[in-house]
Design a protein around this motif. Structure first.
Motif, short mmCIF file in Angstrom:
data_model
loop_
_atom_site.label_atom_id
_atom_site.label_comp_id
_atom_site.label_asym_id
_atom_site.label_seq_id
_atom_site.Cartn_x
_atom_site.Cartn_y
_atom_site.Cartn_z
N PRO A 1 -0.08 -0.91 -1.04
CA PRO A 1 -0.46 -1.87 -3.21
C PRO A 1 -1.61 -0.39 -3.37
O PRO A 1 -2.28 -0.21 -2.74
N LYS A 2 -0.54 -0.45 -4.87
CA LYS A 2 -1.77 0.69 -5.60
C LYS A 2 -1.99 -0.07 -6.68
O LYS A 2 -3.80 0.64 -7.40
N ASP A 3 -1.99 -1.37 -6.36
CA ASP A 3 -2.84 -2.00 -7.81
C ASP A 3 -4.14 -2.77 -7.61
O ASP A 3 -5.46 -3.50 -8.38
N HIS A 4 -4.85 -2.99 -5.81
CA HIS A 4 -5.43 -3.44 -4.98
C HIS A 4 -5.49 -2.91 -4.24
O HIS A 4 -5.16 -1.77 -3.50
N LEU A 5 -7.10 -2.81 -3.49
CA LEU A 5 -7.51 -2.51 -2.62
C LEU A 5 -6.90 -2.81 -1.79
O LEU A 5 -6.74 -4.76 -1.79
N PRO A 6 -6.20 -2.14 -0.72
CA PRO A 6 -5.23 -3.36 0.32
C PRO A 6 -5.99 -3.85 1.22
O PRO A 6 -7.11 -3.89 1.89
N ALA B 1 -5.64 3.74 11.87
CA ALA B 1 -4.55 4.58 11.65
C ALA B 1 -3.93 4.19 10.95
O ALA B 1 -2.60 4.93 10.85
N THR B 2 -3.81 2.32 10.70
CA THR B 2 -2.72 2.00 10.08
C THR B 2 -3.31 1.91 8.60
O THR B 2 -2.29 1.92 7.63
N LEU B 3 -4.15 2.33 8.27
CA LEU B 3 -5.01 2.98 7.28
C LEU B 3 -4.05 3.93 6.52
O LEU B 3 -3.33 4.29 5.62
N ALA B 4 -4.20 5.02 7.92
CA ALA B 4 -3.24 6.33 7.49
C ALA B 4 -2.26 6.12 7.16
O ALA B 4 -1.61 7.68 6.56
N ALA B 5 -1.55 5.75 8.03
CA ALA B 5 -0.58 5.55 8.49
C ALA B 5 0.45 5.07 7.14
O ALA B 5 1.33 5.81 6.16
N GLY B 6 -0.02 4.16 6.10
CA GLY B 6 0.17 3.42 5.15
C GLY B 6 0.03 4.09 3.92
O GLY B 6 0.94 4.52 2.90
N LEU B 7 -1.29 5.23 3.90
CA LEU B 7 -1.70 6.21 2.90
C LEU B 7 -0.82 7.28 2.41
O LEU B 7 -0.17 7.34 1.74
#
Length: 374
Positions: A313-318, A301-307
């Motif tokens: 962050p867009k420069d590395h895997l969060p 859920a937190t990954l989906a919300a962040g996306l």
């Protein structure tokens, strides 16, 4: 829940097979003789309730002390105002969240005590005579606690130390107060156990005063400044905590909560009758699944919300912590991690006592081996 020997109260339950870490209530001596029961550890319902209220009330007082120490008004902020800055925000999320998890069994304890009082000391019949209204009351109390558990994670300020939402925070808090107070009123009216006038007056006075404090919601906006509102809010919280504690001590004191292993008795043909539980229980398997499920769902859920919100962050895997910085990911993480940790702690407690215990399958294998040897 279960009833230790010598304490007065009976209860009935459904048949379940296997070994469970149970929240059960037991009845007559002949029921005890029918099954092998091992109580690994137990806590009286009164002690459990005291620890629960100490966790919630102690946190409120501690965060208030930090609030004053940091220069806040001495008399009297709203409770939510003391949960906006460190360390008050951290303490509220942890200990009030933990207190909410402990409060769920307290609600079930009140439900089971009320049910057994209505049907009398009939251990085998209580579960079959649960009324729809009693089940609805239990659901109401559990739902109220669910909304309360969201109050600390979603604080009422948008400051960087909080990143909350006042509208959602207030909705959860008000919903808790409405549901739990309604639940308490019905409990007082419908409790079937004969009571002395003084006992009824105490219950009615505590919840009656709680109802009076809710006049704060009927007044036009800005009619009262923060201090009178805070006095009413603190009083309301105190009355609800006091009523819950008094009710458990008065009507549910014979009950205990514990980690219990139950084995079914063996039939004449070598089969095994299902072990009978006399009250509500949670198996170790359910707690394990709940812990893993909360972990996975919180991360997803937190990954989906962040996306969706573009806050990762867009420069590395969060990292996982990157998903827990901005709303609603921070709200979900603050709520889900506490719930998951509570389930994990209880699971580990069951595993601690369950190590080295022979299961029914082990017993069957040993019996077959002995028969082959003969």
């Amino acid at each position: 829940f279960f009833q230790p020997p010598g304490r007065r109260m009976g209860g009935g339950g459904r048949r379940r097979r296997g070994s469970y870490a149970r929240l059960s209530s037991s009845g007559r001596e002949e029921d005890e003789a029918k099954r092998e029961k091992t109580v690994f550890c137990e806590a009286p319902a009164t002690t459990w309730t005291t620890v629960t209220m100490a966790s919630i009330v102690g946190t409120i007082l501690t965060t208030y002390a930090f609030y004053v120490h940091q220069g806040g008004r001495k008399f009297l902020p709203t409770i939510s105002a003391t949960w906006e800055r460190p360390p008050g925000n951290y303490l509220s999320r942890l200990f009030v969240g933990f207190g909410c998890d402990l409060l769920y069994p307290v609600a079930v304890c009140i439900f089971w005590a009320r049910t057994t009082m209505r049907v009398g000391a009939e251990p085998d019949a209580a579960h079959e005579r649960i009324r729809i209204g009693e089940g609805a009351l239990l659901v109401m109390s559990l739902l109220a606690i669910f909304f309360l558990s969201w109050v600390p994670p979603i604080c009422d300020s948008k400051a960087p130390t909080c990143r909350g939402n006042d509208d959602i925070h207030s909705f959860c808090a008000v919903t808790f107060f409405i549901l739990f107070t309604t639940y308490a009123v019905v409990q007082i009216i419908e409790t079937p156990h004969p009571r002395r006038p003084g006992e009824f007056c105490t219950d009615a006075a505590l919840i009656g005063l709680s109802l009076l404090t809710k006049v704060r919601w009927l007044l036009p906006a800005r009619t009262l400044d923060e201090t009178p509102l805070a006095v009413l809010e603190w009083s309301d919280t105190s009355f609800i905590c006091a009523w819950t504690t008094v009710y458990v001590y008065r009507y549910a004191s014979p009950l205990s909560l514990g980690v219990v292993l139950l084995r079914g008795e063996r039939g004449e043909a070598g089969g095994e009758e299902e072990a009978e539980s006399a009250g509500p229980y949670i198996s170790a398997r359910v707690l394990r699944s709940a812990s893993l499920g909360l972990c996975v769902l919180t991360l997803a859920a937190t990954l989906a919300a962040g996306l969706l919100n573009g806050t990762l962050p867009k420069d590395h895997l969060p990292y996982i912590s990157d998903m827990w910085v901005y709303p609603p990911g921070d709200w979900i993480s603050r709520w889900g991690t506490i719930r998951g940790c509570t389930c994990a702690v209880l699971s580990q407690l069951m595993l601690l006592y369950g190590r080295g215990v022979d299961t029914d399958a082990d017993a069957d294998a040993d019996a077959d081996a002995d028969a082959d040897a003969d």
